[in-house]
Design a protein around this motif. Structure first.
Motif, PDB file in Angstrom:
ATOM      1  N   ILE A   2     -15.186  38.135 -23.162  1.00  0.00           N
ATOM      2  CA  ILE A   2     -14.242  37.982 -22.046  1.00  0.00           C
ATOM      3  C   ILE A   2     -13.392  36.713 -22.218  1.00  0.00           C
ATOM      4  O   ILE A   2     -12.280  36.620 -21.713  1.00  0.00           O
ATOM      5  CB  ILE A   2     -15.012  37.976 -20.696  1.00  0.00           C
ATOM      6  N   GLY A   3     -13.925  35.753 -22.982  1.00  0.00           N
ATOM      7  CA  GLY A   3     -13.183  34.509 -23.223  1.00  0.00           C
ATOM      8  C   GLY A   3     -11.873  34.766 -23.961  1.00  0.00           C
ATOM      9  O   GLY A   3     -10.886  34.053 -23.759  1.00  0.00           O
ATOM     10  N   ILE A   4     -11.844  35.800 -24.808  1.00  0.00           N
ATOM     11  CA  ILE A   4     -10.600  36.117 -25.543  1.00  0.00           C
ATOM     12  C   ILE A   4      -9.542  36.567 -24.540  1.00  0.00           C
ATOM     13  O   ILE A   4      -8.400  36.089 -24.544  1.00  0.00           O
ATOM     14  CB  ILE A   4     -10.856  37.219 -26.599  1.00  0.00           C
ATOM     15  N   LEU A   5      -9.955  37.454 -23.638  1.00  0.00           N
ATOM     16  CA  LEU A   5      -9.025  37.931 -22.604  1.00  0.00           C
ATOM     17  C   LEU A   5      -8.575  36.749 -21.724  1.00  0.00           C
ATOM     18  O   LEU A   5      -7.391  36.635 -21.382  1.00  0.00           O
ATOM     19  CB  LEU A   5      -9.730  39.002 -21.752  1.00  0.00           C
ATOM     20  N   THR A   6      -9.512  35.860 -21.415  1.00  0.00           N
ATOM     21  CA  THR A   6      -9.185  34.714 -20.556  1.00  0.00           C
ATOM     22  C   THR A   6      -8.136  33.819 -21.219  1.00  0.00           C
ATOM     23  O   THR A   6      -7.168  33.394 -20.571  1.00  0.00           O
ATOM     24  CB  THR A   6     -10.475  33.890 -20.274  1.00  0.00           C
ATOM     25  N   PHE A   7      -8.315  33.571 -22.529  1.00  0.00           N
ATOM     26  CA  PHE A   7      -7.309  32.777 -23.247  1.00  0.00           C
ATOM     27  C   PHE A   7      -5.942  33.438 -23.130  1.00  0.00           C
ATOM     28  O   PHE A   7      -4.935  32.784 -22.864  1.00  0.00           O
ATOM     29  CB  PHE A   7      -7.681  32.667 -24.726  1.00  0.00           C
ATOM     30  N   TRP A   8      -5.915  34.759 -23.362  1.00  0.00           N
ATOM     31  CA  TRP A   8      -4.637  35.481 -23.294  1.00  0.00           C
ATOM     32  C   TRP A   8      -4.012  35.348 -21.910  1.00  0.00           C
ATOM     33  O   TRP A   8      -2.798  35.208 -21.776  1.00  0.00           O
ATOM     34  CB  TRP A   8      -4.842  36.975 -23.591  1.00  0.00           C
ATOM     35  N   ILE A   9      -4.869  35.369 -20.868  1.00  0.00           N
ATOM     36  CA  ILE A   9      -4.321  35.323 -19.513  1.00  0.00           C
ATOM     37  C   ILE A   9      -3.790  33.935 -19.176  1.00  0.00           C
ATOM     38  O   ILE A   9      -2.704  33.787 -18.627  1.00  0.00           O
ATOM     39  CB  ILE A   9      -5.396  35.759 -18.474  1.00  0.00           C
ATOM     40  N   ILE A  10      -4.572  32.898 -19.546  1.00  0.00           N
ATOM     41  CA  ILE A  10      -4.133  31.570 -19.078  1.00  0.00           C
ATOM     42  C   ILE A  10      -3.079  30.913 -19.979  1.00  0.00           C
ATOM     43  O   ILE A  10      -2.360  30.047 -19.534  1.00  0.00           O
ATOM     44  CB  ILE A  10      -5.323  30.610 -18.816  1.00  0.00           C
ATOM     45  N   MET A  11      -2.982  31.303 -21.226  1.00  0.00           N
ATOM     46  CA  MET A  11      -1.954  30.692 -22.093  1.00  0.00           C
ATOM     47  C   MET A  11      -1.483  31.704 -23.150  1.00  0.00           C
ATOM     48  O   MET A  11      -1.744  31.522 -24.345  1.00  0.00           O
ATOM     49  CB  MET A  11      -2.484  29.421 -22.764  1.00  0.00           C
ATOM     50  N   PRO A  12      -0.798  32.788 -22.702  1.00  0.00           N
ATOM     51  CA  PRO A  12      -0.496  33.886 -23.622  1.00  0.00           C
ATOM     52  C   PRO A  12       0.262  33.482 -24.880  1.00  0.00           C
ATOM     53  O   PRO A  12      -0.063  33.942 -25.972  1.00  0.00           O
ATOM     54  CB  PRO A  12       0.317  34.857 -22.767  1.00  0.00           C
ATOM     55  N   GLU A  13       1.250  32.581 -24.716  1.00  0.00           N
ATOM     56  CA  GLU A  13       2.057  32.291 -25.910  1.00  0.00           C
ATOM     57  C   GLU A  13       1.324  31.433 -26.921  1.00  0.00           C
ATOM     58  O   GLU A  13       1.268  31.753 -28.109  1.00  0.00           O
ATOM     59  CB  GLU A  13       3.385  31.672 -25.507  1.00  0.00           C
ATOM     60  N   GLU A  14       0.704  30.322 -26.415  1.00  0.00           N
ATOM     61  CA  GLU A  14      -0.023  29.443 -27.346  1.00  0.00           C
ATOM     62  C   GLU A  14      -1.173  30.212 -28.008  1.00  0.00           C
ATOM     63  O   GLU A  14      -1.418  30.112 -29.210  1.00  0.00           O
ATOM     64  CB  GLU A  14      -0.637  28.247 -26.608  1.00  0.00           C
ATOM     65  N   TYR A  15      -1.880  31.003 -27.192  1.00  0.00           N
ATOM     66  CA  TYR A  15      -3.040  31.706 -27.750  1.00  0.00           C
ATOM     67  C   TYR A  15      -2.614  32.791 -28.733  1.00  0.00           C
ATOM     68  O   TYR A  15      -3.284  33.024 -29.738  1.00  0.00           O
ATOM     69  CB  TYR A  15      -3.904  32.311 -26.637  1.00  0.00           C
ATOM     70  N   GLY A  16      -1.486  33.417 -28.459  1.00  0.00           N
ATOM     71  CA  GLY A  16      -0.993  34.482 -29.325  1.00  0.00           C
ATOM     72  C   GLY A  16      -0.899  34.032 -30.771  1.00  0.00           C
ATOM     73  O   GLY A  16      -1.274  34.754 -31.695  1.00  0.00           O
ATOM     74  N   LYS A  17      -0.437  32.779 -30.960  1.00  0.00           N
ATOM     75  CA  LYS A  17      -0.269  32.266 -32.337  1.00  0.00           C
ATOM     76  C   LYS A  17      -1.628  32.108 -33.006  1.00  0.00           C
ATOM     77  O   LYS A  17      -1.810  32.470 -34.165  1.00  0.00           O
ATOM     78  CB  LYS A  17       0.450  30.908 -32.306  1.00  0.00           C
ATOM     79  N   VAL A  18      -2.578  31.536 -32.266  1.00  0.00           N
ATOM     80  CA  VAL A  18      -3.917  31.319 -32.845  1.00  0.00           C
ATOM     81  C   VAL A  18      -4.588  32.663 -33.123  1.00  0.00           C
ATOM     82  O   VAL A  18      -5.190  32.878 -34.181  1.00  0.00           O
ATOM     83  CB  VAL A  18      -4.781  30.450 -31.888  1.00  0.00           C
ATOM     84  N   PHE A  19      -4.430  33.576 -32.183  1.00  0.00           N
ATOM     85  CA  PHE A  19      -5.070  34.892 -32.326  1.00  0.00           C
ATOM     86  C   PHE A  19      -4.528  35.623 -33.550  1.00  0.00           C
ATOM     87  O   PHE A  19      -5.260  36.294 -34.273  1.00  0.00           O
ATOM     88  CB  PHE A  19      -4.827  35.715 -31.060  1.00  0.00           C
ATOM     89  N   ALA A  20      -3.225  35.446 -33.786  1.00  0.00           N
ATOM     90  CA  ALA A  20      -2.597  36.153 -34.910  1.00  0.00           C
ATOM     91  C   ALA A  20      -2.972  35.536 -36.253  1.00  0.00           C
ATOM     92  O   ALA A  20      -2.718  36.120 -37.308  1.00  0.00           O
ATOM     93  CB  ALA A  20      -1.080  36.130 -34.740  1.00  0.00           C
ATOM     94  N   SER A  21      -3.611  34.338 -36.214  1.00  0.00           N
ATOM     95  CA  SER A  21      -3.861  33.631 -37.479  1.00  0.00           C
ATOM     96  C   SER A  21      -4.962  34.276 -38.316  1.00  0.00           C
ATOM     97  O   SER A  21      -5.090  34.001 -39.494  1.00  0.00           O
ATOM     98  CB  SER A  21      -4.219  32.165 -37.200  1.00  0.00           C
ATOM     99  N   THR A  22      -5.777  35.129 -37.710  1.00  0.00           N
ATOM    100  CA  THR A  22      -6.894  35.715 -38.459  1.00  0.00           C
ATOM    101  C   THR A  22      -7.363  37.018 -37.823  1.00  0.00           C
ATOM    102  O   THR A  22      -7.122  37.236 -36.637  1.00  0.00           O
ATOM    103  CB  THR A  22      -8.076  34.719 -38.521  1.00  0.00           C
ATOM    104  N   THR A  23      -8.027  37.856 -38.617  1.00  0.00           N
ATOM    105  CA  THR A  23      -8.644  39.054 -38.026  1.00  0.00           C
ATOM    106  C   THR A  23     -10.157  38.906 -38.037  1.00  0.00           C
ATOM    107  O   THR A  23     -10.872  39.798 -37.620  1.00  0.00           O
ATOM    108  CB  THR A  23      -8.274  40.323 -38.832  1.00  0.00           C
ATOM    109  N   ASP A  24     -10.618  37.739 -38.500  1.00  0.00           N
ATOM    110  CA  ASP A  24     -12.065  37.539 -38.591  1.00  0.00           C
ATOM    111  C   ASP A  24     -12.547  36.779 -37.350  1.00  0.00           C
ATOM    112  O   ASP A  24     -12.017  35.720 -37.014  1.00  0.00           O
ATOM    113  CB  ASP A  24     -12.373  36.736 -39.868  1.00  0.00           C
ATOM    114  N   HIS A  25     -13.553  37.333 -36.698  1.00  0.00           N
ATOM    115  CA  HIS A  25     -14.031  36.768 -35.435  1.00  0.00           C
ATOM    116  C   HIS A  25     -14.485  35.318 -35.569  1.00  0.00           C
ATOM    117  O   HIS A  25     -14.132  34.461 -34.751  1.00  0.00           O
ATOM    118  CB  HIS A  25     -15.178  37.650 -34.902  1.00  0.00           C
ATOM    119  N   ASP A  26     -15.265  35.020 -36.616  1.00  0.00           N
ATOM    120  CA  ASP A  26     -15.827  33.674 -36.729  1.00  0.00           C
ATOM    121  C   ASP A  26     -14.746  32.640 -37.055  1.00  0.00           C
ATOM    122  O   ASP A  26     -14.788  31.509 -36.590  1.00  0.00           O
ATOM    123  CB  ASP A  26     -16.949  33.652 -37.781  1.00  0.00           C
TER     124      ASP A  26
END
Ligand SMILES: Nc1nc2c(ncn2[C@@H]2O[C@H](COP(=O)(O)OP(=O)(O)OP(=O)(O)O)[C@@H](O)[C@H]2O)c(=O)[nH]1
Length: 487
Positions: free
Chosen positions: A149-173
């Motif tokens: 749920i923390g992933i969704l929370t990041f997206w909700i509270i800071m969609p643009e900043e988190y979007g960049k970090v999220f796009a940086s990898t497809t590996d969970h760890d």
């Protein structure tokens, strides 16, 4: 760690949906050991959609109950209060979140993908519990559903900043590491903060955060946390069964956290397959196209098995090979030669053995150092490996001495290959630095069983003969091949 700025964003985020009143009430009751059954039934019945889902769930094959529940009170008596509350919480928590629309035109959040993965994780977590015969399957399902749920929370509270970090990898760890670097906290910690804010029972919230750590010996075993940790990898694999990296990650996690081997994992996947349509139906979401599911998963199980076999082979290989050069070690050589010798005597088959010793190797070490010597040894081995067949065995016999077993090869055929090996070793031009190149030669002694069978009583005789031919090659001036002969 969550710093004050991140905490403020979480506390004052206008887009983070508040929990529906029914969810708040259910959480309250779930935290109250004396919660009254009458009150539980009353509150759940107030929400017709939730009641209908709960009844459908109680009557699905997931619960293997022989009685049919037609109202919430019956469901409570069949399943028990705790189970009903946890199921109700699974639905009420997700009902509003699943519909969330994130702000920002360019927001790349894949809502459907997120919930597909969460539902697959819940299914996986419950299936692991079923295989382990645990009695908290619904807790496993709920925790699986909300552990990211923390992933969704990041997206909700800071969609643009988190979007960049999220796009940086497809590996969970790697994502966790990148989040900690960018925001000082990972989605495990942010998710935990949200679950605490919502007063989700501690044992669930703690398992969600702890399942993101590495397994410690005291935590290994059939715990909520261990099942959750494995469920993430199992869900990824279940959704993307052809991805070799996901297969490898699943095998590793299942072994590390639960000590599961591949056969047990395949059983768990079968349990997931059985529950799949029920869960898809309850959450109105498709995880796999139904016409494909059997084919995909059958093939995937095969891949899982192949992967584990090749892993076992890798481990076996590691114990049989020399770490520096990758050639087989002395123990493996001795066993192989004994086996091949027995076969050759029994069926009168050709068998040739060669010992390859590098000339004046000491000078290489003395002039260029041991590190250069080591890498030259590895280069020589690669040169030989490139020219021999898979059935041939190259092993490191001593420091700068290698032995080669050529099964089924008479001296006449071996001769050409061995001379070619000698020449290609002499042709190596190992670049030490911009101004110096190292050259090396080899002396080789050869002995062949077929041609002189009467002289060889066991494998050791053959190797002794090759050794004496090598000695002769050294004495004759090095950089040459000498074949053993009885006279
Ligand atoms: N770098 C490196 N050197 C090694 C290794 N194993 C053995 N050697 C070196 O190989 C050399 C072998 O020396 P010698 O037995 O005198 O033989 P040589 O110098 O090759 O001379 P000949 O065999 O007589 O042609 C020694 O200097 C060992 O230290 C290794 O793993 N790495």
């Amino acid at each position: 760690m969550i710093d004050d700025a991140l905490k403020r964003r979480l506390d004052f985020c206008a887009t983070l949906p508040s929990l529906p009143a029914i969810a708040v009430k259910i959480i309250e009751m779930a935290n109250d050991p004396d919660a009254d059954i009458g009150a539980i039934c009353k509150y759940i019945s107030l929400d017709p959609v939730l009641s209908a889902k709960l009844l459908r769930t109680a009557n699905t094959p997931l619960y293997k109950s022989r009685r049919v529940a037609t109202n919430i009170r019956q469901a409570v008596s069949i399943l028990g209060t705790h189970t009903v509350l946890v199921i109700a919480l699974s639905f009420s928590l997700t009902s509003s979140l699943i519909k969330i629309a994130l702000p920002g035109q360019n927001c790349a959040f894949d809502n459907n993908g997120f919930w597909r993965r969460s539902i697959a994780t819940a299914l996986a977590s419950r299936a692991l519990g079923e295989k382990l015969e645990l009695n908290f399957l619904d807790d496993l399902f709920l925790a699986g559903l909300i552990q990211e749920i923390g992933i969704l929370t990041f997206w909700i509270i800071m969609p643009e900043e988190y979007g960049k970090v999220f796009a940086s990898t497809t590996d969970h760890d790697t994502l966790l590491i990148n989040e900690r670097e960018a925001f000082g906290a990972g989605h495990d910690e942010l998710g935990y903060a949200l679950l605490k804010k919502w007063h989700i029972p501690d044992y669930i919230a703690l398992s969600c955060i702890n399942s993101h750590s590495q397994p410690e010996p005291k935590n290994i075993g059939p715990t909520l946390q261990a099942c959750l940790a494995v469920s993430r990898y199992l869900a990824d694999y279940f959704l993307y069964p052809h991805d070799a990296e996901k297969i490898a990650a699943l095998n590793q996690a299942a072994q590390n956290w639960l000590g599961f081997d591949t056969n047990v994992l395949i059983d768990v996947i079968k349990i997931m397959e059985v529950g799949l349509s029920t869960v898809e139906d309850l959450f109105e979401m498709t995880l796999h196209n139904s016409s494909e599911v059997n084919g995909i998963l059958a093939e995937a199980k095969e891949l899982l098995l192949i992967h584990s076999l090749s892993r076992a082979k890798d481990l076996e290989d590691k114990t049989q090979r020399d770490g520096l050069t990758g050639a087989y070690n002395r123990t493996y050589f001795d066993e192989t030669l004994r086996r091949e010798f027995n076969l050759a005597t029994q069926y009168n088959l050709p068998l040739t053995v060669a010992i390859i010793d590098l000339d004046h190797f000491k000078r290489v070490n003395d002039t260029y150092g041991h590190v250069a010597g080591d890498s030259l040894l590895a280069t020589v081995v690669k040169t030989i490996f490139d020219q021999i067949r898979q059935d041939d065995t190259l092993s490191r016999y001593g420091g700068e001495e290698f032995a080669l077993i050529l099964p089924g090869t008479p001296l006449s055929a071996a001769r050409n290959l061995i001379v070619r090996l000698k020449d290609s070793i002499a042709a190596i031009a190992y670049k030490f630095d911009s101004s110096s190149t190292i050259h090396i030669t080899a002396s080789i002694g050869v002995a062949s069983f077929y041609e002189n069978a009467a002289f060889f009583h066991d494998a050791k005789d053959l190797i002794k003969a090759a050794d004496s031919a090598l000695y002769a090659a050294k004495h004759a001036g090095r950089n040459q091949v000498i074949e053993w002969s009885p006279d």
